[in-house]
Design an enzyme around this catalytic site. Structure first.
Site, mmCIF file in Angstrom:
data_model
loop_
_atom_site.group_PDB
_atom_site.id
_atom_site.type_symbol
_atom_site.label_atom_id
_atom_site.label_comp_id
_atom_site.label_asym_id
_atom_site.label_seq_id
_atom_site.Cartn_x
_atom_site.Cartn_y
_atom_site.Cartn_z
ATOM 1 N N GLU A 398 9.971 8.885 47.365
ATOM 2 C CA GLU A 398 9.279 10.177 47.334
ATOM 3 C C GLU A 398 9.297 10.875 48.694
ATOM 4 O OE1 GLU A 398 8.147 7.504 45.787
ATOM 5 O OE2 GLU A 398 7.784 8.107 43.710
ATOM 6 N N HIS A 465 -2.213 6.360 36.930
ATOM 7 C CA HIS A 465 -1.378 7.289 36.157
ATOM 8 C C HIS A 465 -2.245 8.413 35.601
ATOM 9 C CE1 HIS A 465 1.579 4.013 36.209
ATOM 10 N NE2 HIS A 465 2.478 4.902 35.838
#
Ligand SMILES: Cc1ncc(C[n+]2csc(CCOP(=O)(O)OP(=O)(O)O)c2C)c(N)n1
Length: 659
Positions: A398, A465
């Site tokens: 990322e 999540h």
């Protein structure tokens, strides 16, 4: 030290000498000024100059170089005017950051240099992006990025080398192996014998050079660069050298054994090269003396200009204006009345596809977004339409990918980076808040990157999540944040964000993807950034919210027929719509802030504070907030429901109504 002139002309040898002498003489002067208290801090590269100098001389002037704090030779090698360079160190207006950042923390596209942020490693991801742009634009460019040996321990370094390896990017990852990272010796920093060994692990070539031998560095870099222009792929270049002074001047070198210092002093890059040129009769003492005199004069002149200027007079307007790259949005209406039913997810996909058609310089990057279409299938079918160059699967890196976004932007390209889940943005947090957000304000470089953030709870996906993390970014000047609640806004806000050259976080609630649909224009259009939407009108109170909150507010109000409320959907969180907030507060006098994010320090807290300061006289009740519990997000549905604010909403509305 052995020098081999190969077929180099006297002129090349002389140029390298002059380039080597220049940073040394500037540094010697700076050390005097430091002792005289005329400058504030100095990171010395004395003893390491051959690396910056040899590399810069070997590359083309429009190959980008990303230097660190000991690479003055890169700046002098690219002929930055002394008055501006010194002004930058002094923090005056003539400098490259208008007094906003110090030392070598600046970039200049004119000279194809991108300076570091203090965090060191993030430079590497930016280099990847610049190299990627060059490759996509078929420019045959080479990008070089500097690292200290200590900095190679950072995740940012590993990620960027890995991305460059996988994407065959023409990047030279230079490691100046100078024995120490601040006070930490190499044996406490890494276990590898040499960085060339590390290159094997990344599947790329590793080359070692004597970093104190300017000719060797020059020749090595030339060879690497020539090969890279023919066949782009990264190389890890380890240059062996030594840090002859303290980490910065104040910290000293007491912890460095004297024998080591003495041994390396004998390998001084300038002294040795000078002796070699004298021996070869390329120069004589007269030449040295006159060159020194000339450089001394130039330094004195530059210093006189920079010392004649004081720190910039503070102008709040200028400071605030420069936070964002200038952009006046032209809101675009759809070209026709044509509409079709689109789910939230279809609207996002549609906006992204049309933006790709409209903006040929837009590149999409994310994990599994190419052939697989992304875990939520938003980019399904994109590869066949736009090709793999523009729809790029990324490794799990990322930080490097977000840094690459800035690199692409430096080369005039746009990018969309998809976080697989908003939660994973933590891995690239630094690139967003320190690089993307600050680049324009620091040195006028736009960061044309939209980060898509699949967010939110309600799917029993547990603490990693399901998070709402918009507030982490809300506090960071330089970013813009949008958070649509319906398919129309989802498409229009995404298109708008992609048009704007500033960095965006685009939050998309996963639970809305397939649960809501609407008639949405088929043509391209944009929604105004910074404009809230009054989605429901009432008399008694105002619910100010966004995202899933809009749906909860509607649902609960339907079950409370006695309550008549405005629902204000903010749509843009940064900058948020103060006018619309003020209007609804004036109208109802009672406000409830509602969001899915946890309560403390959330968006609601900021808006409540603003209302109490600016709209106090219109209030008939304290501003109330309803939000998620101040815990992480639990997995079990019973616990998750209790965590989310929806179950507490009716009671809160009634409390406000009855106040
Ligand atoms: C992320 C981060 N952690 C710590 C620091 C503090 N710091 C600045 S330079 C440095 C040592 C760097 O060593 P190295 O990469 O070997 O470069 P050198 O200074 O030796 O040239 C440290 C620990 C920092 N700037 N950024």
């Amino acid at each position: 030290m052995k020098f081999s002139r190969k077929k180099h002309t006297n002129q090349t040898l002389l140029q390298l000498y002059e380039r080597l002498l220049l940073p040394r003489m500037i540094e010697e002067k700076m050390l005097i000024l430091l002792r005289q208290n005329k400058i504030s801090k100095w990171f010395s590269g004395i003893g390491q100059e051959a690396i910056s100098v040899g590399l810069t001389a070997a590359l083309e002037p429009d190959d980008y170089i990303l230097p660190m704090h000991r690479n003055l030779g890169v700046f002098t090698g690219r002929n930055l005017p002394f008055d501006r360079l010194f002004a930058q160190w002094q923090g005056t207006m003539r400098g490259y950051t208008k007094g906003r950042d110090r030392s070598f923390h600046f970039g200049t596209n004119e000279h194809h240099i991108v300076g570091m942020i203090s965090h060191l490693g993030p430079q590497n991801g930016v280099a990847d992006g610049i190299a990627l742009a060059g490759k996509l634009l078929k420019e045959k460019r080479v990008t070089a990025v500097f690292n200290g040996d200590g900095g190679t321990s950072q995740g940012d370094f590993h990620e960027a080398v890995n991305v460059a390896a996988v994407w065959d990017l023409p990047v030279i990852f230079v490691i100046e192996n100078n024995g120490y990272g601040l006070s930490t010796p190499s044996n406490e920093q890494f276990r590898c014998k040499s960085f060339v060994d590390k290159a094997i692990g990344y599947g790329i070539a590793g080359v070692q050079a004597d970093g104190n031998n300017v000719l060797e560095v020059y020749d090595t870099v030339k060879t690497i660069a020539d090969a890279m222009r023919k066949k782009p792929k990264p190389v890890l270049l380890e240059c062996l050298t030594f840090r002859m002074r303290g980490h910065e001047e104040a910290s000293g070198t007491k912890y460095v054994p004297k024998e080591l210092m003495d041994a390396w002093a004998k390998k001084d890059p300038l002294d040795n090269y000078e002796k070699y040129l004298l021996k070869e009769k390329v120069i004589d003492q007269k030449y040295i003396d006159s060159l020194r005199k000339k450089i001394k004069q130039e330094i004195e002149q530059g210093l006189a200009t920079s010392f004649s200027e004081s720190h910039p007079a503070a102008e709040t307007d200028r400071e605030m204006t420069d936070v964002y790259a200038p952009f006046v949005q032209q809101v675009k209406a759809p070209a026709s009345e044509k509409k079709s039913e689109k789910r939230f997810i279809d609207a996002i996909s549609d906006g992204l596809r049309q933006s790709m058609e409209k903006l040929p310089n837009l590149v999409l990057m994310g994990q599994d977004i190419a052939d697989y279409g992304g875990v939520f299938k938003i980019t399904e079918g994109f590869v066949s339409k736009f090709g793999k160059d523009r729809v790029r699967n990324t490794p799990l890196c990322e930080a490097a990918i977000l840094g690459s976004g800035l690199g692409l932007s430096i080369k005039g390209m746009k990018s969309m980076v998809e976080m697989q889940f908003a939660d994973f943005v933590t891995e690239g947090f630094n690139q967003i808040v320190n690089n993307l957000a600050k680049a324009h304000w620091r040195w006028g470089q736009q960061a044309d990157v939209v980060v898509r953030m699949p967010t939110g709870a309600g799917t029993a996906a547990g603490p990693f999540h399901s998070q709402s993390n918009e507030a982490w970014f809300f506090h960071t000047p330089g970013l813009k944040i949008v958070y649509p609640s319906n398919p129309y806004d989802a498409k229009g806000l995404l298109c708008a964000a992609l048009e704007d050259p500033n960095p965006y976080l685009y939050f998309e609630h996963k639970l809305l993807y397939r649960s809501i649909k609407d008639m949405v224009p088929d043509d391209y259009y944009t929604v105004e950034i910074g404009k809230a939407n009054l989605v429901s009108e009432g008399r008694d109170l105002s619910i100010i919210t966004y995202g899933m909150g809009v749906h909860w507010a509607r649902e609960i109000l339907n079950s409370l027929p006695a309550v008549s409320a405005d629902i204000l959907d903010l749509r843009t969180l940064l900058p948020w719509d103060k006018e619309a907030v003020e209007a609804t507060v004036k109208k109802t006098g009672k406000v409830l802030e509602l969001h899915e994010d946890t309560l403390t320090g959330g968006i609601g807290a900021e808006i409540s504070a603003w209302i109490s300061e600016h709209c106090f006289q219109f209030l008939d009740a304290p501003v109330m907030r309803e939000a998620s519990l101040d815990t992480a997000i639990p997995f079990a549905p019973t616990l998750e429901n209790n965590f989310l604010p929806k179950g507490r909403l009716a009671k809160k509305i009634e409390a406000l109504q009855n106040f």
